[in-house]
Design a protein around this motif. Structure first.
Motif, PDB file in Angstrom:
ATOM      1  N   LEU A  90       0.809  -1.223   0.000  1.00  0.00           N
ATOM      2  CA  LEU A  90       0.000   0.000   0.000  1.00  0.00           C
ATOM      3  C   LEU A  90       0.842   1.272   0.000  1.00  0.00           C
ATOM      4  CD1 LEU A  90      -2.795  -1.080   2.510  1.00  0.00           C
ATOM      5  CD2 LEU A  90      -3.051  -0.671   0.057  1.00  0.00           C
ATOM      6  N   LEU A  91       2.155   1.131  -0.135  1.00  0.00           N
ATOM      7  CA  LEU A  91       3.020   2.309  -0.076  1.00  0.00           C
ATOM      8  C   LEU A  91       2.752   3.296  -1.206  1.00  0.00           C
ATOM      9  CD1 LEU A  91       6.430   0.682   0.928  1.00  0.00           C
ATOM     10  CD2 LEU A  91       4.846   1.960   2.387  1.00  0.00           C
ATOM     11  N   ASP A  92       2.303   2.800  -2.346  1.00  0.00           N
ATOM     12  CA  ASP A  92       2.034   3.682  -3.486  1.00  0.00           C
ATOM     13  C   ASP A  92       0.574   4.130  -3.551  1.00  0.00           C
ATOM     14  OD1 ASP A  92       4.664   3.553  -4.379  1.00  0.00           O
ATOM     15  OD2 ASP A  92       4.284   1.723  -5.529  1.00  0.00           O
ATOM     16  N   ASP A  93      -0.202   3.737  -2.553  1.00  0.00           N
ATOM     17  CA  ASP A  93      -1.629   4.080  -2.526  1.00  0.00           C
ATOM     18  C   ASP A  93      -1.834   5.392  -1.793  1.00  0.00           C
ATOM     19  OD1 ASP A  93      -4.352   4.211  -2.422  1.00  0.00           O
ATOM     20  OD2 ASP A  93      -4.626   2.438  -1.170  1.00  0.00           O
ATOM     21  N   ALA A  94      -2.146   6.438  -2.533  1.00  0.00           N
ATOM     22  CA  ALA A  94      -2.310   7.760  -1.938  1.00  0.00           C
ATOM     23  C   ALA A  94      -3.542   7.842  -1.043  1.00  0.00           C
ATOM     24  CB  ALA A  94      -2.408   8.820  -3.039  1.00  0.00           C
ATOM     25  N   ASP A  95      -4.469   6.881  -1.163  1.00  0.00           N
ATOM     26  CA  ASP A  95      -5.677   6.895  -0.339  1.00  0.00           C
ATOM     27  C   ASP A  95      -5.451   6.295   1.045  1.00  0.00           C
ATOM     28  OD1 ASP A  95      -7.196   8.075  -2.368  1.00  0.00           O
ATOM     29  OD2 ASP A  95      -7.715   6.133  -3.244  1.00  0.00           O
ATOM     30  N   THR A  96      -4.316   5.647   1.253  1.00  0.00           N
ATOM     31  CA  THR A  96      -3.986   5.106   2.568  1.00  0.00           C
ATOM     32  C   THR A  96      -3.339   6.214   3.384  1.00  0.00           C
ATOM     33  OG1 THR A  96      -3.637   2.909   1.615  1.00  0.00           O
ATOM     34  CG2 THR A  96      -2.717   3.309   3.811  1.00  0.00           C
ATOM     35  N   VAL A  97      -3.946   6.554   4.525  1.00  0.00           N
ATOM     36  CA  VAL A  97      -3.492   7.733   5.271  1.00  0.00           C
ATOM     37  C   VAL A  97      -2.276   7.396   6.127  1.00  0.00           C
ATOM     38  CG1 VAL A  97      -5.838   8.660   5.294  1.00  0.00           C
ATOM     39  CG2 VAL A  97      -5.014   7.359   7.271  1.00  0.00           C
ATOM     40  N   ILE A  98      -1.645   8.438   6.642  1.00  0.00           N
ATOM     41  CA  ILE A  98      -0.390   8.283   7.383  1.00  0.00           C
ATOM     42  C   ILE A  98      -0.534   7.279   8.523  1.00  0.00           C
ATOM     43  CG2 ILE A  98       1.306   9.472   8.824  1.00  0.00           C
ATOM     44  CD1 ILE A  98       0.555  12.055   7.223  1.00  0.00           C
ATOM     45  N   VAL A  99      -1.588   7.447   9.324  1.00  0.00           N
ATOM     46  CA  VAL A  99      -1.727   6.574  10.494  1.00  0.00           C
ATOM     47  C   VAL A  99      -1.926   5.119  10.084  1.00  0.00           C
ATOM     48  CG1 VAL A  99      -4.233   6.774  10.806  1.00  0.00           C
ATOM     49  CG2 VAL A  99      -2.752   6.457  12.797  1.00  0.00           C
ATOM     50  N   GLN A 100      -2.544   4.870   8.953  1.00  0.00           N
ATOM     51  CA  GLN A 100      -2.695   3.491   8.485  1.00  0.00           C
ATOM     52  C   GLN A 100      -1.346   2.880   8.120  1.00  0.00           C
ATOM     53  OE1 GLN A 100      -5.895   4.537   5.555  1.00  0.00           O
ATOM     54  NE2 GLN A 100      -6.757   2.569   6.211  1.00  0.00           N
ATOM     55  N   HIS A 101      -0.490   3.643   7.458  1.00  0.00           N
ATOM     56  CA  HIS A 101       0.844   3.136   7.138  1.00  0.00           C
ATOM     57  C   HIS A 101       1.600   2.775   8.413  1.00  0.00           C
ATOM     58  CE1 HIS A 101       0.817   3.733   2.820  1.00  0.00           C
ATOM     59  NE2 HIS A 101       0.404   4.968   2.962  1.00  0.00           N
ATOM     60  N   LEU A 102       1.468   3.612   9.442  1.00  0.00           N
ATOM     61  CA  LEU A 102       2.139   3.328  10.710  1.00  0.00           C
ATOM     62  C   LEU A 102       1.568   2.064  11.351  1.00  0.00           C
ATOM     63  CD1 LEU A 102       2.371   6.942  12.176  1.00  0.00           C
ATOM     64  CD2 LEU A 102       4.197   5.621  11.101  1.00  0.00           C
ATOM     65  N   ILE A 103       0.250   1.944  11.352  1.00  0.00           N
ATOM     66  CA  ILE A 103      -0.395   0.773  11.947  1.00  0.00           C
ATOM     67  C   ILE A 103       0.021  -0.507  11.219  1.00  0.00           C
ATOM     68  CG2 ILE A 103      -2.624  -0.413  12.154  1.00  0.00           C
ATOM     69  CD1 ILE A 103      -3.850   2.291  12.873  1.00  0.00           C
ATOM     70  N   LEU A 104       0.081  -0.456   9.897  1.00  0.00           N
ATOM     71  CA  LEU A 104       0.434  -1.648   9.126  1.00  0.00           C
ATOM     72  C   LEU A 104       1.847  -2.113   9.458  1.00  0.00           C
ATOM     73  CD1 LEU A 104      -1.182  -0.568   5.756  1.00  0.00           C
ATOM     74  CD2 LEU A 104      -1.835  -2.584   7.093  1.00  0.00           C
ATOM     75  N   GLY A 105       2.773  -1.177   9.641  1.00  0.00           N
ATOM     76  CA  GLY A 105       4.124  -1.543  10.025  1.00  0.00           C
ATOM     77  C   GLY A 105       4.188  -2.089  11.435  1.00  0.00           C
ATOM     78  N   GLU A 236      -4.885  15.833   4.938  1.00  0.00           N
ATOM     79  CA  GLU A 236      -3.542  15.744   5.518  1.00  0.00           C
ATOM     80  C   GLU A 236      -2.486  16.044   4.453  1.00  0.00           C
ATOM     81  OE1 GLU A 236      -3.148  11.839   7.125  1.00  0.00           O
ATOM     82  OE2 GLU A 236      -2.584  10.924   5.219  1.00  0.00           O
ATOM     83  N   SER A 237      -1.279  16.294   4.906  1.00  0.00           N
ATOM     84  CA  SER A 237      -0.185  16.639   4.004  1.00  0.00           C
ATOM     85  C   SER A 237       0.083  15.506   3.018  1.00  0.00           C
ATOM     86  CB  SER A 237       1.083  16.926   4.812  1.00  0.00           C
ATOM     87  OG  SER A 237       2.184  17.117   3.951  1.00  0.00           O
ATOM     88  N   ASP A 238       0.274  15.874   1.751  1.00  0.00           N
ATOM     89  CA  ASP A 238       0.622  14.874   0.741  1.00  0.00           C
ATOM     90  C   ASP A 238       2.086  15.009   0.308  1.00  0.00           C
ATOM     91  OD1 ASP A 238       0.484  17.225  -0.657  1.00  0.00           O
ATOM     92  OD2 ASP A 238      -0.965  16.526  -2.148  1.00  0.00           O
ATOM     93  N   ASP A 239       2.850  15.801   1.052  1.00  0.00           N
ATOM     94  CA  ASP A 239       4.276  15.951   0.801  1.00  0.00           C
ATOM     95  C   ASP A 239       5.005  14.843   1.566  1.00  0.00           C
ATOM     96  OD1 ASP A 239       6.964  16.655   0.724  1.00  0.00           O
ATOM     97  OD2 ASP A 239       6.566  18.806   0.850  1.00  0.00           O
ATOM     98  N   VAL A 240       5.264  13.728   0.886  1.00  0.00           N
ATOM     99  CA  VAL A 240       5.789  12.543   1.558  1.00  0.00           C
ATOM    100  C   VAL A 240       7.114  12.835   2.247  1.00  0.00           C
ATOM    101  CG1 VAL A 240       6.607  10.179   1.224  1.00  0.00           C
ATOM    102  CG2 VAL A 240       4.574  10.981   0.000  1.00  0.00           C
ATOM    103  N   ALA A 241       8.004  13.534   1.571  1.00  0.00           N
ATOM    104  CA  ALA A 241       9.307  13.833   2.163  1.00  0.00           C
ATOM    105  C   ALA A 241       9.157  14.675   3.421  1.00  0.00           C
ATOM    106  CB  ALA A 241      10.185  14.557   1.147  1.00  0.00           C
ATOM    107  N   ALA A 242       8.252  15.650   3.393  1.00  0.00           N
ATOM    108  CA  ALA A 242       8.039  16.511   4.561  1.00  0.00           C
ATOM    109  C   ALA A 242       7.419  15.714   5.715  1.00  0.00           C
ATOM    110  CB  ALA A 242       7.145  17.690   4.187  1.00  0.00           C
TER     111      ALA A 242
END
Length: 261
Positions: A90-105, A236-242
């Motif tokens: 889901l790393l390339d899925d822009a619809d997955t929000v920040i907290v979901q990426h954290l939870i998945l890890g 939420e911010s969509d600036d991945v690097a930031a």
């Protein structure tokens, strides 16, 4: 990559964070959280807070290598454990929000990798001597999670919406019932520590399947949580690097909340 000690784990995670920041890769979200937890564990080792600091260095190294192996397998051929494939997929899925990426890890690393690392550090009856130090990490995790939660709140202004629809509070979403998950991981560590190779393989298969199911539930929630997450994602911010930079500096901020420990 393969770590030989906890310093290597910190350096390896820092490398992933740097590269993810340059590439705009959301893999840096969890890596930033994990790097800060590992730095705090290393500090606790240096301060003599664990019963056996050398053992905890070995434990953290085994734990870190589980993540590095999964990360490398995904980058190489989209392989690795099911639960990590769910997270990385889901790393390339822009619809997955920040907290979901954290939870998945967090889900994959605690519900699968943690038990494996603990059992390898304390095979057989030696596992029981690890118990107190294993629990002490809960306090470290709680402290880092609170600081990272501040970052997520700043990056996702509508996170509080999840409170109002009756979902878990924003802190508990990121917390992901860490203490309960770690308690289950301890049970599985004791189980793995006493098993032979064939039995361990069967247990790991079961744990991976269960953790992958949890990942799918976190990625595609039902009910009112789904539209709430859509609103969060739209604001939420969509600036991945930031985002990576912000998450990776959570513990360095003066506003970082201090938890127990």
């Amino acid at each position: 990559m393969a770590a030989e000690n906890i310093d290597d784990v910190v350096d390896g995670l820092a490398g992933i964070v740097r590269e993810a920041g340059r590439a705009g890769d959301r893999a840096g979200y969890f890596a930033a959280l994990y790097r800060q937890v590992t730095v705090e564990v290393r500090t606790a080792i240096h301060r003599g807070l664990f019963d056996d600091g050398a053992r905890m260095d070995r434990f953290d190294t085994h734990f870190g290598n589980r993540y590095f192996d999964a990360y490398d397998a995904w980058r190489r051929d989209r392989g690795g454990p099911r639960c990590w494939r769910e997270a990385f997929g889901l790393l390339d899925d822009a619809d997955t929000v920040i907290v979901q990426h954290l939870i998945l890890g967090v889900n994959a690393h605690i519900n699968l990798d943690l038990a494996v690392a603990a059992a390898r550090t304390g095979p057989g009856e030696a596992i029981h001597a690890l118990r107190r130090d294993f629990l002490l990490i809960n306090d470290i995790l709680a402290r880092v999670v609170l600081a990272v939660q501040d970052s997520v709140g700043a990056l996702s202004p509508f996170m509080s919406l999840l409170d109002r629809i009756g979902a878990r509070t924003d802190e508990r979403i990121l917390d992901f019932s860490i203490r309960q998950s770690r308690e289950e991981a301890w049970y599985n560590a004791v189980l793995l520590a006493g098993q032979d190779e064939e039995e361990r393989e069967a247990t790991l298969e079961r744990l991976d399947i269960r953790t992958a199911v949890l990942a799918r539930l976190a990625a595609r929630p039902s009910g009112l949580v789904r539209p709430a997450l859509q609103l969060i994602g739209a604001t939420e911010s969509d600036d991945v690097a930031a985002v990576i930079t912000h998450l990776d500096s959570a513990m360095a901020r003066p506003s970082a909340r201090q938890g127990p420990g």
